[in-house]
Structure formats: C-alpha cells, structure tokens
Design an enzyme around this catalytic site. Structure first.
Site, PDB file in Angstrom:
ATOM      1  CB  ILE A 284      -1.147  -0.294  -1.473  1.00 20.81           C
ATOM      2  CG1 ILE A 284      -0.354   0.543  -0.465  1.00 20.81           C
ATOM      3  CG2 ILE A 284      -0.567  -0.182  -2.868  1.00 20.81           C
ATOM      4  CD1 ILE A 284       1.087   0.037  -0.310  1.00 20.81           C
TER       5      ILE A 284
ATOM      6  CE  LYS B 239       2.360  -2.343   2.775  1.00 22.35           C
ATOM      7  NZ  LYS B 239       3.508  -2.634   3.664  1.00 22.35           N
TER       8      LYS B 239
END
Lengths: 479, 468
Positions: free
Chosen positions: B233, B273
C-alpha cells in the site's frame, strides 16, 4: 461443487466450501437473463428481469436534488473546498452530520414516532455487511439464530458463511397467512434445545422479503416478549421500511419497545440500509443500530471492515438533512410504489392469479399453485424453468426462500419502467391463458429438457444474491 | 449463557491498550497554529496530506465527474444501482494501470484478477479468511503495523507469529529469523499458512531488497501450502533509491512462469496512502490464484467500494497524464519532507533508520532511554507526549524486539508544524542531556513520571492504530 483436495489444503474451508450459496441451481434464472436480456427496442423478446428487488422509481427526484445542491458533492466547484477534509476522513464513528442525518431520516421513515440516537448508528458495507457484523457480535461459531420462513436467500451467506453461525427456520404457511406464531417459535426453540443447539436469537425482516407485508403491533410485541423471556436477541432487518405504500401503517420494533413493560432493550438491534428505500444499492450504505452499548462499542470497531465511503457520507448527510426533500421523497416514493403495485396486481387479477396481499416492498408474492401438476417442489422448479425459458421472465421460486409450501413465486415490479411492466403482464396473461384453456390434468408446459436434481435441493443454501456473479449493468457493457 | 459473542467481548481488536493514551491526549489538546500553539502535534498518523491540491485541481478541470455525468449525460441511475461485486471495469482498468506504472511497468496486472474491497483493512481480513483459519498462523516480520492484530486475527481466528528482526542489520529479514519463527509456530501447535510482509515497510519506511524477497519466495516454495502476502500500500510513496521492487517482479524474474508458486503469492493495495484518500475506502487484492479471486470476490460483498467513488477514481486514475504527474510530484514532496525530518532530528542528535519510502521515519532514541527496557521506552514516550507535546508511536506498539525505536510521521501536517516539531525535539534533547548530569533532579523527574507508567510486558501488547 466443493473444490478438490489441493485447494482445500491450500485455502481455508470458508474459501472452498459452498456456504456462499452461489452454486445453487437457482442461478439458471440469472444466466438466462444475462444471455438474453430484454430491451424494448434491441431485444423485445428477451428475458425480463423480475428477480431483482431494486427500487428504480424515484431516481428523477434524487437527480434533481443533486443538480440543485452542488455543495453536497466534494467534486463540484461549490463543494471542492471540502474535498481534502472529507477524503482524509476515515474515523469509524462516521461523519457526525452523516449520523445525525441518518438518525433523522430513520425517524421520519417511522412517522416521527420514534427517535434514533446518532451515537448508536454504526456503518457497514450495505445491509449485507450489517447483517454479518451483527452476527459476529452476537454469535459464536456453532450458535444459531431462528428465522421465520420464507426468508431472503442471501441471509445464508450474510449470517452464516464466515461467522460459522447456523439458521433454524421457523416455518409458517399460507393457512394462517404466513404469520409467525408463538407456538411455532416455542416449538422451534424447544427442538433446538433438545438437539443441543445454542440459540442466540431470532432474526426477522419487517417489512418482509419476500412477502411484502408489515408486521402488526401485536405480533411484534409478542416477538419482543418471546425473545426477552428466553433472554435471546431480536434482530430486525428494516431495510424496506420506507417502501410501505398502503395500510396498515408501518410499525418498527423501535416503537414497540417503547410500549413493552420492562423491555430488555439490550437484546434489540435494528438493521437498516438505503439500498431499497432510496434505490441506491451501489453506494453501500448499511447501518447497524443497537440498543446494547457493548454491541455498539464492539460493532463500531468492526465497522472498520466496511465503512461507508466518506464521499458518500458527505453527500447523504446533506441530502437526508434536507427536511423538505425527505418529506417529499418519502411521500412520492410510496405513491409511485403503490401505483406500480396496483397496476401489477390488476394485471394478475385479470388472469385469476392470486397473490399474497401486501402493503410494502418492491415485489409481490405470487400464488401459482393452480399451475402445478403436483403440489411438490419438484413441480415448482419445473414450472419455474418454463417461466424463465418459455415465458421469458426471471422470477424467484418460493423454494429459494425456504418456503414450506410449493407454488409461490416472488416477482419484482419496481426495477423497470411502465412499458416493461405491460409487456411482462402480457406474457403472464398469455401463458396462464394457454394453461387454463387446457383440459384438466394435461398441462402444456412439460419441459423438453430432462431436469435432474434431487428433491432435497430446496434444503440447500439457495441464494439469489443481488451481487450476482453475472454482470448485467450497462456500466459494465459500456466499457 | 454469554450474551454476546466471544469476539465482541475479548479485546483482540487491540484497542484497549494504554497506547491509546497518546491518541486521547492529542484529542484533548490538539495543536493549532492559532488557537492552541502549545498543543500536542499529531505525528502518529500515517496520512499523506501533501498533495491534495493536485487532486483538487484535476477536479476543477473535470466537472463532469462531479455531476455524475459521462459525456454530458447523467449516469446517476446506473451508478446508484451498480452493486456488482466484480467492480466497475473502467475503475479496475485504471487501477491496474496505475499499479503497473508505480512498478515502472516492469509488471502488468490483469483487471480480472483484482478484487475491490473497503480499504486495505478489509483486503487483509478477506485474504486471511480465504487462506487461514483457527489453529493456523501467518509469520510477520517485526516491527509491523499494529492494526494487523485486528485485521488478520480478530474475526478470522488466525494467529500471527513474529519474525524477529533487529537493528544490527537494519531490521532486514534473515533466514535464521524466518526459520526460528516457523519453529516457534510449530511449538505453539500452529500450522503456518504463510508469510505476510509490508513492502515498503510500515513502520520502517524502507523497501525490501531483492534478496529478502527471493528468500521469502524460496521459503514458501520449500513448504507445502504456504502463501506470501505482500502488502504494497505504500508502493507509490517511494521517493529515492533503491527503487521499489514488487514481489511480482521477483516472480517474473525467476522465470517460473508455469510455476505453481504464482498461485500462492498475493498482493494487497489501497489508495489511502499513495493518493491520500483513506476516507474513500478503496482497497484491492491481487492474485493469480483463480480460487482465491473467486472466493475473495464473493466476500467483498461485505465491503464493496461505493460506486460513486469507483466512478470518480476511474476518471481520475484513468487520466494517464494526471497520474504520472501526480506520482512524480507526490514523491518529490515526500522526499523533501523526509529530508526535513531527518535533518531536524539530526540537529537534535537523533538518528533515523535510513529510509526511502513511506510517510514516516523509524527513529532511534535508544540513547535517550535510561535503561534498555520497554518500561523505559514507555516512560520516554509519555514524556514526549505530555511534556514535549508530540504524539509519536512507540516501537513496542509495533512489536519491535528492541526498545527505543519510535515511528514519527511527517506527511500529515504543514511544513511549519513540522518545523515546530523539530524545534521541540531539539529543546527536549538539550534539556534531557542537561538533566541527566544532575541526578537528584533527574530521579525526581523520573519519580513523577512513573505514576504514568502502566505495567506492560513486551509480549502482552494489544495494540491498535486507527490509521496506519
């Protein structure tokens, strides 16, 4: 079809068992529709989808509101200043204004007769996520919940698949209008105890899917007192609450508990969603509302696994707190549903098809017993396949809802326009007309295909999930 | 009979730990440049707030998306109805293109093998449900994201066994550590179903090396029925060399095209993110294993991505020029912030683990501990929260084996605020150094702090963090 040995060791049991319910034969209806979907101009002979409980009647009202309220979107020039705050917001409490608006909306749907506390509102991934979440909070693997039949087939997946919970059907039938009786509940409870099954609660859907009826106050009170007495939970799935279009008025369990003396509120939980009442299942707005503080606490943490997109929360916070819009929408939604329901009923009556009298929902519970050669589930399925392949209507057979008596079919009417309803009714009229002209004992619709299935099929996890594995949306085809 | 489920009444969600004190204190006394300049600065939140302006300016130029329109025509109805768990094809296509670009187009992803989920939280849990159950475990290198305790274990019943990594080799995964963890699991009667790594790492902020990745692939190949999950991520936050190497690239390099190991490697992704959109709940599982994809797709019913959000992002990410520009600029800004934090801490005599990715640094404050214990780490942490006014994350909450390491975030605040945080660090260290020389004062200070120290064992931590 359970997967072979290799997969079973490599993956978990949950991943390789059948309990998601999608391998059931009932997917034939979906497949037939997808191979040959009806379109008024491009494919007028295609299969009409009547197995999808969607509410498509009021999009124009919502579209109008969105056009007039650009601030509600974080992408418009008027709303862009909110973009970063909203995009960044992942607090599992949910936006305060969203919860306030939801509490307000839920109250309005119940005629303002009950207030909901925004602090008890938990988000989840649609009602699908909400139902699973509440079970994770209330039941351990192996525990059981009682559930009156007929019931929404997706419950088997939603309540049992990953939770390891089991369902105990409490049967009702047309002889007493599918009422949930105290006797039936007591009998089911007693039998479960004898079988050493730990019953944790009772789950009901009110208004009912597939019956389309609302529970009267006395029945609700008796359900509350039954569960209170046994010290088990009562989960009320109220996702069709705003689809009530005629009397009797809707009574929510939240109202009833205000009237039951010494009510053990901590045992009562409500499931809600905007997928049916407002008609946008795509936005995945599921709500768990519990009167139990511990459940609220724990459930809130669990909601991390299925929060509502903050973009959607923000838009709905605005829409649902617009009092004028909500009042107008609820009224118009009911009116249009009633109109559509009445049109459909009239059409069925013309060919002497009876249906279960209903005052809510996006469907009707149609009685086709007279068309069965024998009152068996085998014949029900045979009739069903004929309706799909020859009459070209995808309807849902009662056995998929665990109905205890054969011959019932759920037919959805709110997911199409008026013209399509007319065409569907014509097809039904033509089919029934052909059948009733036949001499008694000789039914035309003996299927050509040899169907091989066991008679215990209706015991299987029969699911016709809205999240069908078959893409049917124009958005899918368009790309 | 217990009223609620075991899951509801246990604390495997991990949120009862005293670690939450930091969060609570921040909520009570949050820093604000104007209204509360002495408040606590939030440095425990791994959020990317640096590049919203780029997203906003794209939206300004693309008004159709805002109004649920495509080519001027309203598609609100279709979007409102769209609940197909296969996801919006245009969105999945844009997503896999984005993912491929982040990996320098050295690997491609098939949109039919992507499963969309409500955030990485849901993706990780869903994968666990597919791959493991009660009595089984996944091995995770420490330190790791505290939320994994909830995401991987809580409702699934699976277990986590740590692979102990140490600062002596910059916390890289070694073969002995891997084998030790495997043995530990067996001692606990747990069947090991695989390894889960976060690459780039949270909390280290480093990308995994090729040798580490190959070690892991070798390891799962050696054992039967073991999986490798790579939580990628942070893959778009890599701002300097060495670049990002995905496990998928390693598999391709090994040239084992027909190798069944492809069936046992899975990637988790999210836009929380890289794009800074945690509120939108966009997560994904990528797997070449058809059975996993099929099962996970059905499970995604419990947490689908809002169609409204899929549509918005399909347009945004589908804009090739935009996403390239965004990625480059975002990384540039992250690099700058990272440098600011590292040099600011250096001025305070504090070093960080050398890192090239992520939204945080792994900071070495071992020299500030009065003893090499987790109690001392807690003491130091509380001092930093209460007295210095910085909410940072103690290494013990990430299951780090060595006391004295802290995760400090740098991308969730303005530059000025970061500057102020650096000043506070500097002042704190200067004061600590002074105080250490005058022992009565120091021991008094220590006494007044011990009332804040909770009894914590290094193993018995239930840690939680809402946001990574």
């Amino acid at each position: 079809m359970v997967l072979g040995g290799k997969s079973q060791q490599l993956l978990s049991k949950i991943a390789t068992n059948d309990k998601h319910g999608e391998n059931s034969p009932y997917f034939d209806g979906w497949k037939a529709y997808d191979r040959n979907p009806f379109h008024p101009t491009n494919n007028p002979q295609g299969v009409i989808q009547m197995g999808l409980a969607e509410n498509q009647l009021c999009f124009d009202l919502i579209e109008e509101w969105i056009r007039n309220n650009p601030k509600a979107s974080i992408c418009t020039p008027e709303g862009l200043h909110q973009f970063r705050n909203i995009a960044n917001f992942q607090d599992y409490h949910g936006l305060q204004e969203f919860r306030n608006a939801m509490a307000n909306f839920m109250s309005k749907v119940r005629g303002g007769r009950v207030r909901f506390d925004p602090e008890r509102i938990l988000m989840s991934g649609g009602a699908t996520g909400a139902n699973e979440l509440i079970m994770f909070c209330l039941a351990d693997p192996g525990d059981a919940f009682m559930i009156p039949t007929p019931f929404y087939p997706g419950f088997v997946r939603d309540l049992c698949w990953r939770t390891g919970m089991q369902l105990i059907p409490v049967h009702s039938d047309s002889s007493n209008n599918f009422k949930i009786t105290r006797e039936a509940l007591e009998a089911a409870y007693k039998k479960a105890k004898e079988d050493n099954i730990n019953v944790k609660g009772l789950i009901i859907t009110n208004p009912s899917n597939p019956l389309g009826t609302t529970l009267d106050k006395d029945t609700l009170k008796s359900l509350v007192s039954f569960t209170n007495e046994k010290n088990i939970h009562l989960v009320c799935d109220e996702i069709y609450a705003a689809t009530v279009f005629s009397s009797p008025n809707y009574v929510s369990v939240a109202e009833v508990i205000q009237e039951v003396e010494h009510c053990k509120r901590e045992l009562i939980h409500v499931i809600y969603s905007l997928s049916k009442d407002m008609g946008f299942p795509g936005f995945r707005v599921g709500i768990v509302y519990s009167f139990n503080d511990e459940v609220v606490n724990c459930g809130r943490k669990m909601s991390s696994f299925g929060l509502v997109s903050s973009q959607t929360q923000h838009m709905l916070a605005s829409m649902l707190s617009d009092e004028n819009f909500v009042t107008r929408f609820l009224k118009e939604n009911s009116r249009r549903l009633e109109k559509r329901h009445d049109k459909f009923m009239k059409g069925l009556e013309e060919v002497n098809i009876t249906r279960f009298p209903s005052n809510a929902g996006l469907f009707c519970w149609m009685n086709l017993k007279s068309l069965l050669k024998e009152p068996t589930f085998e014949d029900e399925l045979k009739l069903w396949r004929v309706i799909i392949h020859e009459v070209k209507l995808n309807v849902s057979p009662g056995s998929s809802f665990n109905c205890s008596e054969p011959g019932w079919f759920r037919v959805c009417f709110a997911n199409m326009d008026d013209e399509t309803v007319d065409i569907a009714l014509n097809r039904i009229r033509a089919f029934v007309g052909r059948e009733t002209k036949k001499p008694l004992g000789m039914k035309r619709w003996q299927p050509n295909l040899s169907l091989s299935f066991s008679s215990r099929m209706f015991d299987e996890t029969a699911v016709m999930s809205p999240h069908s594995p078959i893409p049917t949306s124009p958005l899918v085809r368009a790309t | 009979m217990r009223l609620l489920s075991t899951k509801a009444t246990c604390n495997s969600h991990g949120q009862d730990s005293s670690y939450f004190l930091g969060w609570q204190e921040y909520e009570k006394n949050p820093y604000d440049e104007v209204h509360n300049p002495k408040g606590i600065i939030q440095m425990g939140l791994a959020e990317n707030q640096l590049s919203f302006d780029l997203l906003e300016s794209w939206l300004e130029k693309n008004p159709d998306v805002a109004g649920f329109k495509r080519d001027g025509k309203s598609i609100f109805r279709e979007l409102g109805l769209f609940q197909d768990y296969h996801g919006l094809p245009s969105f999945k296509k844009a997503l896999v293109d984005f993912m491929a670009e982040i990996r320098g187009n050295k690997v491609t992803f098939d949109p039919n093998h992507i499963v969309l989920t409500a955030g990485a939280t849901s993706a990780n849990e869903t994968l666990m449900f597919c791959l493991a159950e009660q009595g089984e475990a996944f091995l995770l290198p420490t330190p790791y994201y505290p939320g994994f305790d909830r995401d991987l274990k809580w409702r699934t019943g699976a277990e986590i066994v740590p692979i102990q990594c140490r600062s002596s080799n910059n916390f890289q995964i070694t073969e002995p550590a891997l084998r030790e963890a495997y043995e530990e699991a067996r001692k606990r009667n747990l069947r090991v179903k695989g390894v889960l790594v976060t690459n780039p790492s949270n909390p280290l902020g480093t990308t995994m090396s090729r040798s580490e990745l190959n070690l892991l692939v070798d390891f799962i190949k050696e054992k039967n029925n073991m999986h490798l999950i790579s939580d990628e991520i942070y893959s778009g936050t890599v701002f300097s060399s060495p670049g990002f190497v995905s496990v998928m690239e390693i598999l391709k390099e090994r040239n084992d095209v027909a190798d069944e190991v492809w069936d046992r490697v899975h990637v988790v992704y999210s836009l929380s993110k890289d794009l800074g959109l945690p509120g939108f709940r966009v997560g994904a599982i990528y797997s070449e294993n058809d059975t996993v994809v099929a099962a996970a797709t059905k499970m995604s019913s419990f947490g689908l991505v809002s169609s409204q959000t899929q549509y918005l992002l399909s347009a945004m990410l589908g804009d090739k020029k935009f996403r390239r520009n965004y990625t480059a600029e975002n990384q540039r800004r992250l690099k700058r912030r990272h440098r600011m934090l590292v040099s600011g801490l250096q001025k305070a005599g504090i070093s960080c683990l050398e890192s090239n990715a992520g939204l945080f640094c792994w900071v070495d404050m071992r020299h500030l501990l009065h003893s090499n214990t987790f109690e001392a780490e807690m003491e130091l942490w509380k001092k930093i929260v209460y007295k210095v006014g910085l909410n940072i994350s103690p290494g013990s909450s990430c299951h780090c084996t060595e006391p004295g390491w802290f995760r400090v975030c740098f991308a969730n605040m303005s530059e000025d605020t970061l500057g102020l945080a650096m000043k506070r660090f500097k002042a704190f260290v200067a004061e600590s150094t002074c105080t250490q020389r005058t022992s009565p004062l120091f021991s008094n200070k220590r006494k007044s702090l011990t009332k804040w120290v909770f009894r914590l064992s290094s193993r018995d931590h239930h840690r939680e963090q809402e946001e990574r």
